[in-house]
Design a protein around this motif. Sequence first.
Motif, mmCIF file in Angstrom:
data_model
loop_
_atom_site.group_PDB
_atom_site.id
_atom_site.type_symbol
_atom_site.label_atom_id
_atom_site.label_comp_id
_atom_site.label_asym_id
_atom_site.label_seq_id
_atom_site.Cartn_x
_atom_site.Cartn_y
_atom_site.Cartn_z
ATOM 1 N N CYS A 49 35.947 -7.686 -45.835
ATOM 2 C CA CYS A 49 37.233 -7.118 -45.740
ATOM 3 C C CYS A 49 38.084 -7.110 -47.090
ATOM 4 O O CYS A 49 38.650 -6.007 -47.434
ATOM 5 N N PRO A 50 37.700 -7.926 -48.113
ATOM 6 C CA PRO A 50 38.203 -7.674 -49.420
ATOM 7 C C PRO A 50 37.519 -6.574 -50.164
ATOM 8 O O PRO A 50 38.147 -5.703 -50.795
ATOM 9 N N ARG A 51 36.322 -6.320 -50.057
ATOM 10 C CA ARG A 51 35.339 -5.332 -50.355
ATOM 11 C C ARG A 51 35.950 -3.998 -50.020
ATOM 12 O O ARG A 51 36.396 -2.990 -50.783
ATOM 13 N N SER A 52 36.193 -3.836 -48.753
ATOM 14 C CA SER A 52 36.772 -2.690 -48.066
ATOM 15 C C SER A 52 38.134 -2.283 -48.687
ATOM 16 O O SER A 52 38.431 -1.135 -48.746
ATOM 17 N N SER A 53 38.874 -3.365 -48.822
ATOM 18 C CA SER A 53 40.236 -3.167 -49.193
ATOM 19 C C SER A 53 40.382 -2.563 -50.581
ATOM 20 O O SER A 53 41.008 -1.639 -51.013
ATOM 21 N N PHE A 54 39.346 -3.169 -51.730
ATOM 22 C CA PHE A 54 39.331 -2.662 -52.787
ATOM 23 C C PHE A 54 38.816 -1.208 -53.061
ATOM 24 O O PHE A 54 39.292 -0.283 -53.581
ATOM 25 N N LEU A 55 37.699 -1.076 -52.158
ATOM 26 C CA LEU A 55 37.037 0.374 -52.078
ATOM 27 C C LEU A 55 38.046 1.331 -51.556
ATOM 28 O O LEU A 55 38.165 2.639 -52.000
ATOM 29 N N GLY A 56 38.990 0.983 -50.532
ATOM 30 C CA GLY A 56 40.055 1.725 -49.921
ATOM 31 C C GLY A 56 40.917 2.320 -50.966
ATOM 32 O O GLY A 56 41.353 3.469 -51.077
ATOM 33 N N LEU A 57 41.458 1.357 -51.844
ATOM 34 C CA LEU A 57 42.295 1.777 -52.813
ATOM 35 C C LEU A 57 41.857 2.613 -53.901
ATOM 36 O O LEU A 57 42.274 3.596 -54.430
ATOM 37 N N CYS A 58 40.301 2.271 -54.194
ATOM 38 C CA CYS A 58 39.849 3.293 -55.156
ATOM 39 C C CYS A 58 39.584 4.707 -54.379
ATOM 40 O O CYS A 58 39.870 5.560 -55.292
ATOM 41 N N GLU A 60 41.390 6.112 -52.536
ATOM 42 C CA GLU A 60 42.790 6.909 -52.313
ATOM 43 C C GLU A 60 43.370 7.170 -53.717
ATOM 44 O O GLU A 60 44.160 7.940 -54.063
ATOM 45 N N GLY A 61 42.524 7.064 -54.810
ATOM 46 C CA GLY A 61 42.707 7.309 -56.300
ATOM 47 C C GLY A 61 43.959 6.270 -56.708
ATOM 48 O O GLY A 61 44.659 6.700 -57.641
ATOM 49 N N LYS A 62 44.090 5.190 -56.162
ATOM 50 C CA LYS A 62 45.118 4.329 -56.507
ATOM 51 C C LYS A 62 44.827 3.132 -57.595
ATOM 52 O O LYS A 62 45.755 2.491 -58.091
ATOM 53 N N VAL A 63 43.672 3.229 -57.975
ATOM 54 C CA VAL A 63 43.206 2.433 -58.915
ATOM 55 C C VAL A 63 43.415 3.116 -60.463
ATOM 56 O O VAL A 63 42.390 3.979 -60.426
ATOM 57 N N LYS A 64 43.749 2.534 -61.481
ATOM 58 C CA LYS A 64 43.920 3.310 -62.776
ATOM 59 C C LYS A 64 42.339 3.383 -63.237
ATOM 60 O O LYS A 64 41.623 2.338 -63.066
ATOM 61 N N GLY A 65 42.057 4.656 -63.593
ATOM 62 C CA GLY A 65 40.728 4.755 -64.101
ATOM 63 C C GLY A 65 39.684 4.939 -63.259
ATOM 64 O O GLY A 65 38.685 5.284 -63.460
ATOM 65 N N LYS A 67 38.249 7.344 -60.116
ATOM 66 C CA LYS A 67 38.608 8.755 -59.590
ATOM 67 C C LYS A 67 38.501 8.607 -58.012
ATOM 68 O O LYS A 67 37.680 7.822 -57.371
ATOM 69 N N SER A 68 39.371 9.125 -57.374
ATOM 70 C CA SER A 68 39.509 9.079 -55.662
ATOM 71 C C SER A 68 38.258 9.875 -55.377
ATOM 72 O O SER A 68 37.350 10.851 -56.179
ATOM 73 N N GLY A 69 37.562 9.059 -54.379
ATOM 74 C CA GLY A 69 36.268 9.593 -53.603
ATOM 75 C C GLY A 69 35.932 9.199 -52.576
ATOM 76 O O GLY A 69 36.829 8.623 -51.707
ATOM 77 N N ASN A 70 35.016 9.219 -52.123
ATOM 78 C CA ASN A 70 34.410 8.613 -50.646
ATOM 79 C C ASN A 70 33.545 7.234 -50.836
ATOM 80 O O ASN A 70 32.370 7.139 -51.123
ATOM 81 N N TYR A 71 34.495 6.103 -50.870
ATOM 82 C CA TYR A 71 33.780 4.740 -51.059
ATOM 83 C C TYR A 71 33.640 3.818 -50.013
ATOM 84 O O TYR A 71 33.004 2.839 -50.387
ATOM 85 N N THR A 72 34.268 4.222 -49.011
ATOM 86 C CA THR A 72 34.122 3.134 -47.627
ATOM 87 C C THR A 72 34.321 3.708 -46.512
ATOM 88 O O THR A 72 35.141 4.703 -46.457
ATOM 89 N N ALA A 79 43.356 0.864 -44.854
ATOM 90 C CA ALA A 79 45.070 1.100 -44.324
ATOM 91 C C ALA A 79 45.779 -0.266 -44.782
ATOM 92 O O ALA A 79 46.878 -0.105 -45.403
ATOM 93 N N TYR A 80 45.463 -1.221 -44.771
ATOM 94 C CA TYR A 80 45.941 -2.600 -45.021
ATOM 95 C C TYR A 80 46.205 -2.636 -46.347
ATOM 96 O O TYR A 80 47.347 -2.929 -46.863
ATOM 97 N N ALA A 81 45.222 -2.212 -47.298
ATOM 98 C CA ALA A 81 45.467 -2.368 -48.629
ATOM 99 C C ALA A 81 46.163 -1.298 -49.151
ATOM 100 O O ALA A 81 47.152 -1.678 -49.959
#
Length: 130
Positions: A49-58, A60-65, A67-72, A79-81
């Motif tokens: 759950c926490p891993r998928s939340s982190f990867l979900g933010l990544c 969508e390109g929401k984590v600085k630095g 790039k958006s991509g296909n991570y999870t 969606a929760y994140a």
Amino acid sequence: MSNYGKYGLVALNAVNKLNSMKEIAPSNAWDEAAAFVFPTQLSSRKKGCPRSSFLGLCEEGKVKGVKSGNYTSSKANKAYANDAAELLKNSPKLTTKELWGKVISNAEPKAHNSQMNVVAALFHEGHLIA
């Protein structure tokens, strides 16, 4: 930093890895950070759950630095994140418990599984794109 919990710490360490090692994938950065925070707890390192939340933010390109991509492949935790990140923009004082209550408000009650710790840590430490 301890008020983010261990998974918040994993998220922050993963972002630091991503920003210092440009060739590392977000999933590998998370795995390495989790191994550092949980050196002997394999089940804690593998917690999805926490891993998928982190990867979900990544993703969508929401984590600085990052790039958006296909991570999870996770739909729910992603969606929760992302919902929690939006909520924090308008209400930065929400606790992880309050955030969780808002992101699942229309769903069946579910136990919080550290997803909000990840989002709160990244948000409050300035790693999310506004």
